[in-house]
Motif scaffolding. Sequence first.
Motif, PDB file in Angstrom:
ATOM      1  N   LYS A 155       0.839  -1.275  -0.076  1.00 19.32           N
ATOM      2  CA  LYS A 155      -0.029  -0.132   0.138  1.00 19.32           C
ATOM      3  C   LYS A 155       0.844   1.274  -0.028  1.00 19.32           C
ATOM      4  O   LYS A 155       1.762   1.304   0.838  1.00 19.32           O
ATOM      5  N   ILE A 156       0.512   2.177  -0.798  1.00 21.14           N
ATOM      6  CA  ILE A 156       1.050   3.598  -0.901  1.00 21.14           C
ATOM      7  C   ILE A 156       0.141   4.631  -0.883  1.00 21.14           C
ATOM      8  O   ILE A 156      -0.945   4.728  -1.485  1.00 21.14           O
ATOM      9  N   ILE A 157       0.327   5.411   0.270  1.00 20.03           N
ATOM     10  CA  ILE A 157      -0.992   6.606   0.372  1.00 20.03           C
ATOM     11  C   ILE A 157      -0.263   7.864  -0.062  1.00 20.03           C
ATOM     12  O   ILE A 157       0.822   8.165   0.659  1.00 20.03           O
ATOM     13  N   VAL A 158      -0.590   8.614  -0.848  1.00 15.52           N
ATOM     14  CA  VAL A 158      -0.062   9.938  -0.948  1.00 15.52           C
ATOM     15  C   VAL A 158      -0.709  10.837   0.141  1.00 15.52           C
ATOM     16  O   VAL A 158      -1.846  10.966   0.199  1.00 15.52           O
ATOM     17  N   LEU A 159       0.275  11.468   0.561  1.00 12.25           N
ATOM     18  CA  LEU A 159      -0.228  12.572   1.821  1.00 12.25           C
ATOM     19  C   LEU A 159      -0.439  14.057   1.246  1.00 12.25           C
ATOM     20  O   LEU A 159       0.727  14.396   0.560  1.00 12.25           O
ATOM     21  N   ASP A 160      -1.432  14.511   1.567  1.00 10.46           N
ATOM     22  CA  ASP A 160      -1.227  16.190   1.480  1.00 10.46           C
ATOM     23  C   ASP A 160      -0.521  16.630   2.633  1.00 10.46           C
ATOM     24  O   ASP A 160       0.071  16.155   3.326  1.00 10.46           O
ATOM     25  N   ASP A 161      -0.230  17.855   2.496  1.00 13.90           N
ATOM     26  CA  ASP A 161       0.479  18.911   3.442  1.00 13.90           C
ATOM     27  C   ASP A 161       0.170  18.672   4.799  1.00 13.90           C
ATOM     28  O   ASP A 161       1.138  18.588   5.873  1.00 13.90           O
ATOM     29  N   ILE A 162      -1.084  18.845   5.073  1.00 16.33           N
ATOM     30  CA  ILE A 162      -1.672  18.754   6.444  1.00 16.33           C
ATOM     31  C   ILE A 162      -1.446  17.230   6.896  1.00 16.33           C
ATOM     32  O   ILE A 162      -1.016  16.959   8.056  1.00 16.33           O
ATOM     33  N   ALA A 163      -1.672  16.171   6.224  1.00 10.65           N
ATOM     34  CA  ALA A 163      -1.347  14.814   6.627  1.00 10.65           C
ATOM     35  C   ALA A 163      -0.174  14.617   7.029  1.00 10.65           C
ATOM     36  O   ALA A 163       0.540  14.020   7.925  1.00 10.65           O
ATOM     37  N   ASP A 164       0.813  15.070   6.086  1.00  6.59           N
ATOM     38  CA  ASP A 164       2.307  14.955   6.199  1.00  6.59           C
ATOM     39  C   ASP A 164       2.780  15.571   7.556  1.00  6.59           C
ATOM     40  O   ASP A 164       3.504  14.877   8.471  1.00  6.59           O
ATOM     41  N   ALA A 165       2.400  16.691   7.507  1.00 14.95           N
ATOM     42  CA  ALA A 165       2.643  17.409   8.897  1.00 14.95           C
ATOM     43  C   ALA A 165       2.049  16.947  10.409  1.00 14.95           C
ATOM     44  O   ALA A 165       3.044  16.773  11.184  1.00 14.95           O
ATOM     45  N   ILE A 166       1.108  16.157  10.303  1.00 22.22           N
ATOM     46  CA  ILE A 166       0.561  15.539  11.517  1.00 22.22           C
ATOM     47  C   ILE A 166       1.499  14.216  11.650  1.00 22.22           C
ATOM     48  O   ILE A 166       1.912  13.997  12.711  1.00 22.22           O
ATOM     49  N   LEU A 167       1.579  13.609  10.708  1.00 17.34           N
ATOM     50  CA  LEU A 167       2.639  12.283  10.630  1.00 17.34           C
ATOM     51  C   LEU A 167       3.884  12.865  11.234  1.00 17.34           C
ATOM     52  O   LEU A 167       4.532  11.746  11.564  1.00 17.34           O
ATOM     53  N   ALA A 168       4.548  13.832  10.600  1.00 12.22           N
ATOM     54  CA  ALA A 168       5.700  14.089  11.224  1.00 12.22           C
ATOM     55  C   ALA A 168       5.872  14.447  12.541  1.00 12.22           C
ATOM     56  O   ALA A 168       6.922  14.135  13.092  1.00 12.22           O
ATOM     57  N   GLU A 169       4.825  14.535  13.139  1.00  4.93           N
ATOM     58  CA  GLU A 169       4.810  14.777  14.628  1.00  4.93           C
ATOM     59  C   GLU A 169       4.538  13.489  15.426  1.00  4.93           C
ATOM     60  O   GLU A 169       4.638  13.473  16.802  1.00  4.93           O
ATOM     61  N   CYS A 170       4.182  12.376  14.619  1.00  4.68           N
ATOM     62  CA  CYS A 170       3.799  11.009  15.425  1.00  4.68           C
ATOM     63  C   CYS A 170       5.234  10.459  15.646  1.00  4.68           C
ATOM     64  O   CYS A 170       5.947   9.714  14.860  1.00  4.68           O
ATOM     65  N   ASP A 171       5.757  10.478  16.985  1.00  2.00           N
ATOM     66  CA  ASP A 171       7.162  10.134  17.165  1.00  2.00           C
ATOM     67  C   ASP A 171       7.354   9.023  18.182  1.00  2.00           C
ATOM     68  O   ASP A 171       8.450   8.703  18.709  1.00  2.00           O
ATOM     69  N   ALA A 172       6.091   8.478  18.515  1.00  2.00           N
ATOM     70  CA  ALA A 172       5.908   7.394  19.391  1.00  2.00           C
ATOM     71  C   ALA A 172       6.219   7.779  20.755  1.00  2.00           C
ATOM     72  O   ALA A 172       6.419   7.045  21.773  1.00  2.00           O
ATOM     73  N   ALA A 173       6.384   9.086  21.273  1.00  3.84           N
ATOM     74  CA  ALA A 173       6.619   9.659  22.558  1.00  3.84           C
ATOM     75  C   ALA A 173       5.626  10.671  22.827  1.00  3.84           C
ATOM     76  O   ALA A 173       5.411  11.151  24.051  1.00  3.84           O
ATOM     77  N   SER A 174       4.956  11.352  21.994  1.00  2.00           N
ATOM     78  CA  SER A 174       4.109  12.642  22.074  1.00  2.00           C
ATOM     79  C   SER A 174       2.550  12.152  22.159  1.00  2.00           C
ATOM     80  O   SER A 174       2.280  11.369  21.059  1.00  2.00           O
ATOM     81  N   ASP A 230      -0.132  16.657  22.869  1.00  2.00           N
ATOM     82  CA  ASP A 230       1.133  17.402  22.401  1.00  2.00           C
ATOM     83  C   ASP A 230       1.369  17.770  20.870  1.00  2.00           C
ATOM     84  O   ASP A 230       1.844  18.789  20.414  1.00  2.00           O
ATOM     85  N   ILE A 231       0.851  16.751  19.972  1.00  2.00           N
ATOM     86  CA  ILE A 231       0.960  17.053  18.538  1.00  2.00           C
ATOM     87  C   ILE A 231       0.033  18.085  18.215  1.00  2.00           C
ATOM     88  O   ILE A 231       0.417  19.034  17.410  1.00  2.00           O
ATOM     89  N   ILE A 232      -1.062  18.150  18.545  1.00  2.83           N
ATOM     90  CA  ILE A 232      -2.101  19.507  18.554  1.00  2.83           C
ATOM     91  C   ILE A 232      -1.432  20.660  18.812  1.00  2.83           C
ATOM     92  O   ILE A 232      -1.569  21.770  17.932  1.00  2.83           O
ATOM     93  N   GLN A 233      -0.968  20.656  20.084  1.00  5.21           N
ATOM     94  CA  GLN A 233      -0.283  21.912  20.378  1.00  5.21           C
ATOM     95  C   GLN A 233       1.057  22.496  19.598  1.00  5.21           C
ATOM     96  O   GLN A 233       1.033  23.659  19.084  1.00  5.21           O
TER      97      GLN A 233
END
Length: 91
Positions: free
Chosen positions: A33-52, A56-59
Amino acid sequence: MTITSTFVPALRRGVRRQFDKARNVPILMAPEKIIVLDDIADAILAECDAASSVDDIIQRLSARFSAPAEEIRNDVMVFLQTLLDQGLIQP
């Protein structure tokens, strides 16, 4: 399972976020599976670090995009819930 403000999202094993140079877009790659991300989805995923947590991500996104946290909360929660339902993230 339901996404809550204290949920700490992490990409599942075998799932990764990267930039597709051929298409010039960010993507989420998973087995078969390959999912093309828009800028918003990419920004959200960039914050998913398994610690936050989701809060925290929303802030951080709120500060980064100068948007009220309550204004973006629903979009973040719905997006992460979709990824969780598809088995692409885990707590």
